[in-house]
Design a protein around this motif. Structure first.
Motif, PDB file in Angstrom:
ATOM      1  N   ALA A 215       0.868  -1.176   0.000  1.00  0.00           N
ATOM      2  CA  ALA A 215       0.000   0.000   0.000  1.00  0.00           C
ATOM      3  C   ALA A 215       0.900   1.220   0.000  1.00  0.00           C
ATOM      4  CB  ALA A 215      -0.924  -0.002   1.213  1.00  0.00           C
TER       5      ALA A 215
ATOM      6  N   ASP B 172      -0.994   5.515   3.428  1.00  0.00           N
ATOM      7  CA  ASP B 172      -2.068   4.669   3.965  1.00  0.00           C
ATOM      8  C   ASP B 172      -1.701   4.159   5.358  1.00  0.00           C
ATOM      9  OD1 ASP B 172      -3.562   4.920   1.606  1.00  0.00           O
ATOM     10  OD2 ASP B 172      -2.688   3.116   0.720  1.00  0.00           O
ATOM     11  N   TYR B 173      -0.475   3.690   5.490  1.00  0.00           N
ATOM     12  CA  TYR B 173      -0.031   3.196   6.796  1.00  0.00           C
ATOM     13  C   TYR B 173       0.050   4.331   7.813  1.00  0.00           C
ATOM     14  CZ  TYR B 173       1.307  -1.049   4.259  1.00  0.00           C
ATOM     15  OH  TYR B 173       1.296  -2.187   3.499  1.00  0.00           O
TER      16      TYR B 173
ATOM     17  N   GLY C 255      -2.199  -4.017   1.705  1.00  0.00           N
ATOM     18  CA  GLY C 255      -3.097  -3.354   0.779  1.00  0.00           C
ATOM     19  C   GLY C 255      -4.101  -4.285   0.124  1.00  0.00           C
TER      20      GLY C 255
ATOM     21  N   LEU D 253      -5.934  -3.163   7.486  1.00  0.00           N
ATOM     22  CA  LEU D 253      -5.647  -1.801   7.035  1.00  0.00           C
ATOM     23  C   LEU D 253      -6.912  -1.122   6.535  1.00  0.00           C
ATOM     24  CD1 LEU D 253      -3.567   0.430   6.399  1.00  0.00           C
ATOM     25  CD2 LEU D 253      -3.243  -0.628   4.157  1.00  0.00           C
ATOM     26  N   GLN D 254      -7.697  -1.849   5.777  1.00  0.00           N
ATOM     27  CA  GLN D 254      -8.918  -1.274   5.218  1.00  0.00           C
ATOM     28  C   GLN D 254      -9.927  -0.929   6.311  1.00  0.00           C
ATOM     29  OE1 GLN D 254      -7.333  -4.054   4.304  1.00  0.00           O
ATOM     30  NE2 GLN D 254      -6.540  -3.455   2.295  1.00  0.00           N
TER      31      GLN D 254
ATOM     32  N   LEU E  80      -8.690   2.274   7.958  1.00  0.00           N
ATOM     33  CA  LEU E  80      -8.828   3.434   7.080  1.00  0.00           C
ATOM     34  C   LEU E  80     -10.291   3.751   6.774  1.00  0.00           C
ATOM     35  CD1 LEU E  80      -6.054   2.718   4.390  1.00  0.00           C
ATOM     36  CD2 LEU E  80      -5.950   4.335   6.300  1.00  0.00           C
TER      37      LEU E  80
ATOM     38  N   SER F  42     -10.530   1.627   0.774  1.00  0.00           N
ATOM     39  CA  SER F  42      -9.521   0.794   0.125  1.00  0.00           C
ATOM     40  C   SER F  42      -8.167   1.486   0.170  1.00  0.00           C
ATOM     41  CB  SER F  42      -9.915   0.532  -1.334  1.00  0.00           C
ATOM     42  OG  SER F  42     -11.145  -0.163  -1.409  1.00  0.00           O
ATOM     43  N   SER F  43      -7.111   0.700   0.021  1.00  0.00           N
ATOM     44  CA  SER F  43      -5.765   1.264  -0.009  1.00  0.00           C
ATOM     45  C   SER F  43      -5.469   1.870  -1.378  1.00  0.00           C
ATOM     46  CB  SER F  43      -4.736   0.182   0.334  1.00  0.00           C
ATOM     47  OG  SER F  43      -4.794  -0.871  -0.620  1.00  0.00           O
ATOM     48  N   THR F  44      -4.409   2.650  -1.444  1.00  0.00           N
ATOM     49  CA  THR F  44      -4.033   3.347  -2.675  1.00  0.00           C
ATOM     50  C   THR F  44      -3.452   2.370  -3.691  1.00  0.00           C
ATOM     51  OG1 THR F  44      -3.511   5.309  -1.364  1.00  0.00           O
ATOM     52  CG2 THR F  44      -2.648   5.235  -3.603  1.00  0.00           C
TER      53      THR F  44
END
Length: 283
Positions: free
Chosen positions: A169, A173-174, A196, A263-264, A267, A270-272
């Motif tokens: 990712a 994002d992190y 990601g 991660l999702q 956040l 969705s990740s980049t």
């Protein structure tokens, strides 16, 4: 509540500080070795404090009055467990209510050279009295930017990852996920496996580079030893070249293929995508 970020002059640390400022919910302490590197961050929401991971007394001063701290893993390989332990002990002395640490996927089950000091740090945290949360960050798409120009120029992305998948990712994002953990509740004792949405083989990674660059790029798979030699030949120190080639072998074995969705969830999105990171770097 006051939140501190160690290594705040680094690429990840700066992004975390900026994410915390955008959240606007807490005073931020940026801990750095060289305050001049983050002079632009200083302001009503950010206080700059000087300390290195090697200086317990300076760390005590830097963590005074801090409620939560993000310990970003250092970059002095071979010294990191002792350095990180200095921060952990300072956090204990300061009565920090939560320490978050940026680790690597799969923890003690991760065989990579790059994982060993993370494993040691997680063990030090387990033996500490400070409440903590482990952020096992997966790969960054930015890890591939150093070789991006060469791949575009030659039309070949070299590596040693075979058909393994990497769930990377964007670094931002992190950083955003870390800021969410630091400013919300219920994270003490948790371990987050962060990766990601895209779980790409290197052939698919080459396709993403090709799309971003507007010219064909293919993947060239090499034996680990040949890839390490190529990296060293490109100017990387031999031990670091060996560790990166070893990481590719780990990717081939699935070590950096993370599908937890952690991660999702942090956040809320969705990740980049990889192509966005590569396109921005090439623009």
């Amino acid at each position: 509540m006051t939140v501190a970020v160690t290594g705040a002059s680094g690429q990840l640390g700066r992004l975390v500080v900026e994410a915390l400022v955008r959240a606007g919910s807490t005073p931020v302490v940026a801990i750095v070795r060289d305050p001049q590197k983050v002079a632009d961050l200083a302001g009503p929401d950010v206080e700059i404090r000087q300390a290195s991971y090697d200086d317990p007394a300076a760390l005590d001063r830097a963590l005074a009055g801090v409620d939560r701290v993000l310990l970003i893993s250092g970059n002095e390989f071979g010294k990191r467990v002792d350095q990180h332990t200095n921060v952990i002990r300072a956090a204990e002395r300061a009565g920090v209510e939560l320490l978050a640490y940026t680790s690597i996927p799969k923890g003690a089950a991760n065989p990579l050279i790059l994982a060993q000091e993370h494993i040691g740090t997680e063990a030090a945290l387990a033996d500490s009295t400070v409440p903590h949360v482990i952020l096992r960050n997966g790969w960054y798409w930015e890890n591939y930017l150093g070789g991006l120009g060469h791949a575009v120029e030659t039309g070949v992305l070299n590596g040693a990852a075979g058909d393994g998948r990497v769930a990377a990712a964007a670094r931002a994002d992190y950083a955003e996920a870390a800021a969410k953990v630091l400013t919300s509740e219920g994270h003490a004792g948790r371990v987050y496996e962060l990766g990601g949405d895209e779980r790409l083989t290197y052939a698919e990674l080459a396709q993403a580079i090709s799309e971003a660059a507007g010219k064909p790029v293919r993947y060239g798979n090499l034996p680990e030893s040949e890839y390490a030699a190529a990296l060293a030949g490109a100017g990387l120190p031999a031990p670091y070249a060996k560790a990166l080639a070893d990481a590719d072998t780990g990717i081939a074995q699935g070590v950096l293929d993370v599908d937890s969705g952690d991660l999702q969830k942090l956040l809320g999105r969705s990740s980049t995508p990889a192509v966005e990171v590569f396109r921005a770097a090439l623009s």
